[in-house]
Design a protein around this motif. Structure first.
Motif, PDB file in Angstrom:
ATOM      1  N   UNK A  49       0.833  -1.203   0.000  1.00  0.00           N
ATOM      2  CA  UNK A  49       0.000   0.000   0.000  1.00  0.00           C
ATOM      3  C   UNK A  49       0.873   1.261   0.000  1.00  0.00           C
ATOM      4  N   UNK A  50       1.993   1.238   0.725  1.00  0.00           N
ATOM      5  CA  UNK A  50       2.891   2.394   0.742  1.00  0.00           C
ATOM      6  C   UNK A  50       3.463   2.658  -0.653  1.00  0.00           C
ATOM      7  N   UNK A  51       3.862   1.598  -1.350  1.00  0.00           N
ATOM      8  CA  UNK A  51       4.400   1.781  -2.708  1.00  0.00           C
ATOM      9  C   UNK A  51       3.318   2.301  -3.657  1.00  0.00           C
ATOM     10  N   UNK A  52       2.113   1.760  -3.550  1.00  0.00           N
ATOM     11  CA  UNK A  52       1.007   2.206  -4.389  1.00  0.00           C
ATOM     12  C   UNK A  52       0.677   3.682  -4.115  1.00  0.00           C
ATOM     13  N   UNK A 103      -7.120   6.436  -2.308  1.00  0.00           N
ATOM     14  CA  UNK A 103      -7.673   5.302  -1.562  1.00  0.00           C
ATOM     15  C   UNK A 103      -6.551   4.567  -0.836  1.00  0.00           C
ATOM     16  N   UNK A 104      -5.422   4.379  -1.505  1.00  0.00           N
ATOM     17  CA  UNK A 104      -4.276   3.715  -0.880  1.00  0.00           C
ATOM     18  C   UNK A 104      -3.722   4.561   0.260  1.00  0.00           C
ATOM     19  N   UNK A 126       8.629  -2.861   9.396  1.00  0.00           N
ATOM     20  CA  UNK A 126       9.403  -1.617   9.257  1.00  0.00           C
ATOM     21  C   UNK A 126       9.534  -1.210   7.804  1.00  0.00           C
ATOM     22  N   UNK A 127       9.673  -2.162   6.923  1.00  0.00           N
ATOM     23  CA  UNK A 127       9.781  -1.872   5.490  1.00  0.00           C
ATOM     24  C   UNK A 127       8.529  -1.161   4.998  1.00  0.00           C
ATOM     25  N   UNK A 128       7.384  -1.576   5.532  1.00  0.00           N
ATOM     26  CA  UNK A 128       6.123  -0.940   5.154  1.00  0.00           C
ATOM     27  C   UNK A 128       5.991   0.480   5.675  1.00  0.00           C
TER      28      UNK A 128
END
Length: 97
Positions: free
Chosen positions: A30-33, A41-42, A94-96
């Motif tokens: 979701x973070x990348x999107x 929305x993301x 953490x990556x997210x």
């Protein structure tokens, strides 16, 4: 924290040593999107899950946040004991973020 939600099964089952892993993948996706597409929305979903995780962190009161107790790190480092991936799962979370 108390919840009326039915826990997920499979790797997210409360009795499995990998619980929390899905949330890390979800946050990453979701973070990348949100970043790449500026998808509102993301962005709303990302803000929602981060805010809910923050509530959990605040309820614990010591800054720790994970899907498993802190003692699981000691268990992993001293013996197997059913704990097998807390560092990996923490990395996914953490990556997210």
């Amino acid at each position: 924290m108390p919840s009326t939600a039915r826990p997920l099964s499979g790797w997210e089952d409360p009795g499995i040593g990998l619980r929390g892993h899905f949330t890390g993948h979800y946050l990453s996706a979701v973070a990348m999107l949100a970043e790449r597409n500026k998808d509102m929305a993301a962005i709303h979903r990302l803000n929602y899950i981060v805010n809910e995780l923050y509530k959990c962190q605040q309820a614990l009161g010591n800054g720790y946040l994970s899907a498993f107790p802190e003692k699981d790190f000691d268990t992993l480092e001293k013996k197997y004991g059913g704990v097998w991936a807390p560092y990996y799962t923490l990395h996914k979370l953490c990556r997210g973020f």
